[in-house]
Design a protein around this motif. Structure first.
Motif, PDB file in Angstrom:
ATOM      1  N   MET A   1       0.862  -1.184   0.000  1.00  0.00           N
ATOM      2  CA  MET A   1       0.000   0.000   0.000  1.00  0.00           C
ATOM      3  C   MET A   1       0.895   1.230   0.000  1.00  0.00           C
ATOM      4  O   MET A   1       1.551   1.544   0.983  1.00  0.00           O
ATOM      5  CB  MET A   1      -0.883  -0.023   1.250  1.00  0.00           C
ATOM      6  N   GLY A   2       0.963   1.923  -1.073  1.00  0.00           N
ATOM      7  CA  GLY A   2       1.899   3.024  -1.189  1.00  0.00           C
ATOM      8  C   GLY A   2       1.278   4.343  -0.797  1.00  0.00           C
ATOM      9  O   GLY A   2       0.130   4.434  -0.384  1.00  0.00           O
ATOM     10  N   THR A   3       2.045   5.424  -0.956  1.00  0.00           N
ATOM     11  CA  THR A   3       1.548   6.755  -0.651  1.00  0.00           C
ATOM     12  C   THR A   3       0.927   7.344  -1.907  1.00  0.00           C
ATOM     13  O   THR A   3       1.563   7.436  -2.942  1.00  0.00           O
ATOM     14  CB  THR A   3       2.703   7.652  -0.168  1.00  0.00           C
ATOM     15  N   GLN A   4      -0.345   7.750  -1.783  1.00  0.00           N
ATOM     16  CA  GLN A   4      -1.045   8.260  -2.942  1.00  0.00           C
ATOM     17  C   GLN A   4      -1.341   9.740  -2.782  1.00  0.00           C
ATOM     18  O   GLN A   4      -1.400  10.263  -1.674  1.00  0.00           O
ATOM     19  CB  GLN A   4      -2.365   7.500  -3.164  1.00  0.00           C
ATOM     20  N   ASP A  42     -16.766  -2.898  -2.148  1.00  0.00           N
ATOM     21  CA  ASP A  42     -16.199  -2.615  -3.467  1.00  0.00           C
ATOM     22  C   ASP A  42     -15.269  -1.405  -3.438  1.00  0.00           C
ATOM     23  O   ASP A  42     -14.614  -1.100  -4.433  1.00  0.00           O
ATOM     24  CB  ASP A  42     -17.321  -2.365  -4.480  1.00  0.00           C
ATOM     25  N   ALA A  43     -15.232  -0.702  -2.305  1.00  0.00           N
ATOM     26  CA  ALA A  43     -14.432   0.516  -2.228  1.00  0.00           C
ATOM     27  C   ALA A  43     -12.952   0.193  -2.080  1.00  0.00           C
ATOM     28  O   ALA A  43     -12.572  -0.802  -1.461  1.00  0.00           O
ATOM     29  CB  ALA A  43     -14.897   1.362  -1.048  1.00  0.00           C
ATOM     30  N   GLU A  44     -12.132   1.066  -2.642  1.00  0.00           N
ATOM     31  CA  GLU A  44     -10.696   0.974  -2.413  1.00  0.00           C
ATOM     32  C   GLU A  44     -10.408   1.766  -1.142  1.00  0.00           C
ATOM     33  O   GLU A  44     -10.700   2.969  -1.062  1.00  0.00           O
ATOM     34  CB  GLU A  44      -9.920   1.553  -3.597  1.00  0.00           C
ATOM     35  N   VAL A  45      -9.861   1.105  -0.140  1.00  0.00           N
ATOM     36  CA  VAL A  45      -9.715   1.741   1.170  1.00  0.00           C
ATOM     37  C   VAL A  45      -8.297   1.588   1.708  1.00  0.00           C
ATOM     38  O   VAL A  45      -7.567   0.658   1.363  1.00  0.00           O
ATOM     39  CB  VAL A  45     -10.706   1.138   2.196  1.00  0.00           C
ATOM     40  N   SER A  46      -7.954   2.522   2.574  1.00  0.00           N
ATOM     41  CA  SER A  46      -6.703   2.495   3.326  1.00  0.00           C
ATOM     42  C   SER A  46      -7.078   2.849   4.755  1.00  0.00           C
ATOM     43  O   SER A  46      -7.598   3.934   5.023  1.00  0.00           O
ATOM     44  CB  SER A  46      -5.720   3.520   2.752  1.00  0.00           C
ATOM     45  N   ILE A  47      -6.841   1.918   5.688  1.00  0.00           N
ATOM     46  CA  ILE A  47      -7.397   2.016   7.047  1.00  0.00           C
ATOM     47  C   ILE A  47      -6.274   2.054   8.070  1.00  0.00           C
ATOM     48  O   ILE A  47      -5.342   1.255   8.023  1.00  0.00           O
ATOM     49  CB  ILE A  47      -8.295   0.794   7.343  1.00  0.00           C
ATOM     50  N   ASP A  48      -6.388   2.978   9.012  1.00  0.00           N
ATOM     51  CA  ASP A  48      -5.520   2.989  10.184  1.00  0.00           C
ATOM     52  C   ASP A  48      -6.365   2.708  11.417  1.00  0.00           C
ATOM     53  O   ASP A  48      -7.346   3.426  11.685  1.00  0.00           O
ATOM     54  CB  ASP A  48      -4.798   4.322  10.349  1.00  0.00           C
ATOM     55  N   PRO A 409     -12.333  15.955   1.223  1.00  0.00           N
ATOM     56  CA  PRO A 409     -11.081  15.199   1.192  1.00  0.00           C
ATOM     57  C   PRO A 409     -10.120  15.623   2.290  1.00  0.00           C
ATOM     58  O   PRO A 409     -10.004  16.806   2.609  1.00  0.00           O
ATOM     59  CB  PRO A 409     -10.500  15.529  -0.185  1.00  0.00           C
ATOM     60  N   ALA A 410      -9.454  14.656   2.896  1.00  0.00           N
ATOM     61  CA  ALA A 410      -8.452  14.953   3.918  1.00  0.00           C
ATOM     62  C   ALA A 410      -7.314  15.758   3.299  1.00  0.00           C
ATOM     63  O   ALA A 410      -6.831  15.410   2.216  1.00  0.00           O
ATOM     64  CB  ALA A 410      -7.918  13.660   4.514  1.00  0.00           C
ATOM     65  N   PRO A 411      -6.844  16.817   3.962  1.00  0.00           N
ATOM     66  CA  PRO A 411      -5.747  17.624   3.413  1.00  0.00           C
ATOM     67  C   PRO A 411      -4.428  16.866   3.304  1.00  0.00           C
ATOM     68  O   PRO A 411      -3.625  17.151   2.423  1.00  0.00           O
ATOM     69  CB  PRO A 411      -5.629  18.779   4.407  1.00  0.00           C
ATOM     70  N   LYS A 412      -4.209  15.903   4.219  1.00  0.00           N
ATOM     71  CA  LYS A 412      -2.922  15.197   4.253  1.00  0.00           C
ATOM     72  C   LYS A 412      -3.159  13.681   4.288  1.00  0.00           C
ATOM     73  O   LYS A 412      -2.936  13.028   5.308  1.00  0.00           O
ATOM     74  CB  LYS A 412      -2.113  15.614   5.475  1.00  0.00           C
ATOM     75  N   PRO A 413      -3.587  13.091   3.196  1.00  0.00           N
ATOM     76  CA  PRO A 413      -3.956  11.668   3.218  1.00  0.00           C
ATOM     77  C   PRO A 413      -2.782  10.707   3.079  1.00  0.00           C
ATOM     78  O   PRO A 413      -2.980   9.499   3.184  1.00  0.00           O
ATOM     79  CB  PRO A 413      -4.876  11.555   1.997  1.00  0.00           C
ATOM     80  N   GLU A 414      -1.586  11.222   2.872  1.00  0.00           N
ATOM     81  CA  GLU A 414      -0.437  10.339   2.667  1.00  0.00           C
ATOM     82  C   GLU A 414      -0.198   9.489   3.909  1.00  0.00           C
ATOM     83  O   GLU A 414      -0.344   9.956   5.039  1.00  0.00           O
ATOM     84  CB  GLU A 414       0.818  11.143   2.334  1.00  0.00           C
ATOM     85  N   LEU A 415       0.221   8.250   3.721  1.00  0.00           N
ATOM     86  CA  LEU A 415       0.442   7.338   4.840  1.00  0.00           C
ATOM     87  C   LEU A 415       1.476   7.878   5.815  1.00  0.00           C
ATOM     88  O   LEU A 415       1.337   7.722   7.040  1.00  0.00           O
ATOM     89  CB  LEU A 415       0.888   5.970   4.318  1.00  0.00           C
ATOM     90  N   ASP A 416       2.497   8.504   5.305  1.00  0.00           N
ATOM     91  CA  ASP A 416       3.568   8.991   6.179  1.00  0.00           C
ATOM     92  C   ASP A 416       3.152  10.216   6.991  1.00  0.00           C
ATOM     93  O   ASP A 416       3.783  10.519   8.007  1.00  0.00           O
ATOM     94  CB  ASP A 416       4.809   9.352   5.350  1.00  0.00           C
ATOM     95  N   ALA A 417       2.118  10.923   6.557  1.00  0.00           N
ATOM     96  CA  ALA A 417       1.768  12.185   7.211  1.00  0.00           C
ATOM     97  C   ALA A 417       1.408  11.983   8.673  1.00  0.00           C
ATOM     98  O   ALA A 417       1.863  12.727   9.555  1.00  0.00           O
ATOM     99  CB  ALA A 417       0.615  12.849   6.457  1.00  0.00           C
TER     100      ALA A 417
END
Length: 471
Positions: A1-4, A42-48, A409-417
């Motif tokens: 899962m990369g940073t998008q 069916d959604a493409e998701v990234s979950i913390d 939309p989240a202002p900083k959605p990158e995984l590293d943020a």
């Protein structure tokens, strides 16, 4: 899962340049089931998944009695969810202190709260605050090795009362009635073993306000009481009584009927000679905890009788019971969640199908807080079994996905943020890889004694074991 890169208006049903970023606060069964439901959509998701403890699994790790490996087996299924690439664990993070809702909105398109219920519901009777009167949740946290409770527990009472007739009451009664050596084969940490080995209880009395058909035990939990070679379970034949409402409950529920049948069998059998006696009392409503010099010396109950509907009414006949400690197991209660509305009476966040209902003053005309959801006990109250939270999760996730097209939309959605944010605050957070290290460490501690694991209690020890090359 990369940073998008960030998308404008993420929507599960249209092409986007990145997955929907979701934060779930609480990594117990409810939160993990919510993550699973998201990943199965069916959604493409990234979950913390955020967790206050250094280890995941919530109620399974810190709310289930140690002699219930069958229930702990649920962890195997939860493990498979957390192994997925779309989900990331961030542990040892206290929501409201380490990170706030405003912070989360910077990094996520939506936030789900699954913070559960870990406090004791109050019982308003005289004497409830006496020394020797305890909440069952606190005792459960102690014997389950929760890092945030004292390491010692006072177990010097020879006769003990447990108020309540649910599974938690049975867990508490069983742990109090068993010997420390019986529980040594489980994962209990050394401080709990030594405390239970010195336990002086030889009589445990469980009190229910209504009758056998109204008890909230599950049949399996009830029968497990009788499996210990040291516990004699005793039921008074006078407590076996049913009215029309009770009989209807038995006809309509196989579980109710099984519980009633088991209690009937115990009521008519001869009493054996096992050293510890566990009495199940029905039709006894707690009226007062009796004290002397600030300490518990007894319990006063009012005898009740069925009213035809399965409910009971008082008879005006009172009894006194010689006990020196009392545990109330009358239900769990969720605690207020920072920045969310809260219904103190129900112990839940006001919601409709998982959508958090907004405070009109703060939200203007909006009925719901934007992109904010609840699931599990914080959503519906602490009722039902662990598996019931799956239905909660499915309902909440369906609403979230329906709303996704309207998310800001989240202002900083990158995984590293978010990890950079946590590191910048100096928060020593744990990860899923860290859980694997802690898990291996606990199993290694148990191996010399032939035990599956020995639970690590101290938070700093948990953090140390979770780090690479530190266990």
């Amino acid at each position: 899962m990369g940073t998008q890169a960030a998308a404008s208006g993420p929507d599960a049903n249209t092409a986007t340049t990145r997955p929907l970023r979701i934060a779930i606060v609480g990594a117990g069964p409810a939160g993990i089931y919510a993550a699973d439901a998201l990943m199965k959509s069916d959604a493409e998701v990234s979950i913390d998944l955020y967790e206050r403890m250094p280890a995941p699994f919530g109620l399974i790790r810190y709310g289930v009695a140690p002699d219930h490996p069958r229930i702990k087996g649920i962890i195997t299924a939860l493990h498979k969810v957390l192994d997925k690439d779309q989900v990331r664990l961030l542990g040892n993070i206290d929501y409201g202190t380490d990170i706030t809702l405003d912070d989360l909105r910077q990094f996520y398109d939506a936030v789900i709260f699954s913070t559960g219920a870990n406090a004791d519901r109050a019982l308003a009777i005289p004497g409830i605050d006496l020394d020797g009167s305890y909440g069952a949740a606190d005792f459960v946290s102690w014997y389950d090795g929760h890092p945030d409770v004292p390491r010692a527990w006072p177990l010097d009472a020879e006769k003990v009362a447990v108020l309540g007739v649910g599974n938690v009451a049975l867990d508490v009664a069983r742990v109090l009635a068993k010997t420390g050596d019986e529980l040594l084969a489980t994962e209990i940490p050394p401080n709990v073993y030594h405390g239970l080995k010195a336990n002086k209880a030889v009589e445990v009395h469980v009190f229910g306000r209504r009758g056998p058909a109204q008890a909230k035990f599950t049949p399996l939990e009830l029968r497990e009481l009788d499996h210990s070679p040291t516990i004699e379970v005793i039921v008074d034949p006078e407590d076996i009584d049913y009215d029309e409402g009770s009989e209807a409950a038995r006809r309509n529920s196989k579980q109710v009927d099984m519980v009633a049948n088991t209690l009937e069998q115990w009521a008519i059998r001869d009493q054996g000679d096992r050293p510890h006696k566990l009495f199940l009392h029905f039709f006894e409503s707690p009226a007062e905890i009796l004290g002397s010099d600030g300490k518990v010396v007894g319990l006063k109950t009012e005898r009740t009788q069925l009213d035809g509907t399965g409910n009971v009414k008082g008879t005006g006949e009172f009894r006194q019971w010689d006990v020196q400690a009392i545990y109330r197991a009358v239900g769990y209660l969720s605690q207020n969640v920072n920045q969310l509305p809260f219904d103190d009476q129900a112990g839940t966040v006001p919601n409709e199908a998982g959508r958090v209902i907004g405070d009109d003053t703060a939200q203007g005309s909006a009925r719901f807080m934007p992109a904010t959801y609840v699931t599990g006990w914080i959503k519906r109250g602490p009722v039902g079994l662990i598996g019931h939270t799956k239905g909660d999760a499915n309902e909440t996730i369906a609403c979230l996905l329906d709303d996704a097209k309207d998310f800001a939309p989240a202002p900083k959605p990158e995984l590293d943020a978010v990890t950079e944010f946590l590191e910048g605050k100096g928060i020593p957070f744990t990860t899923w890889a860290g859980w694997y290290r802690l898990d291996a460490h606990e199993r290694a501690l148990g191996e010399p004694e032939g035990r599956e694991r020995v639970k690590v209690v101290e938070r700093e020890d948990m953090l140390r074991a979770s780090e690479p090359n530190k266990a």
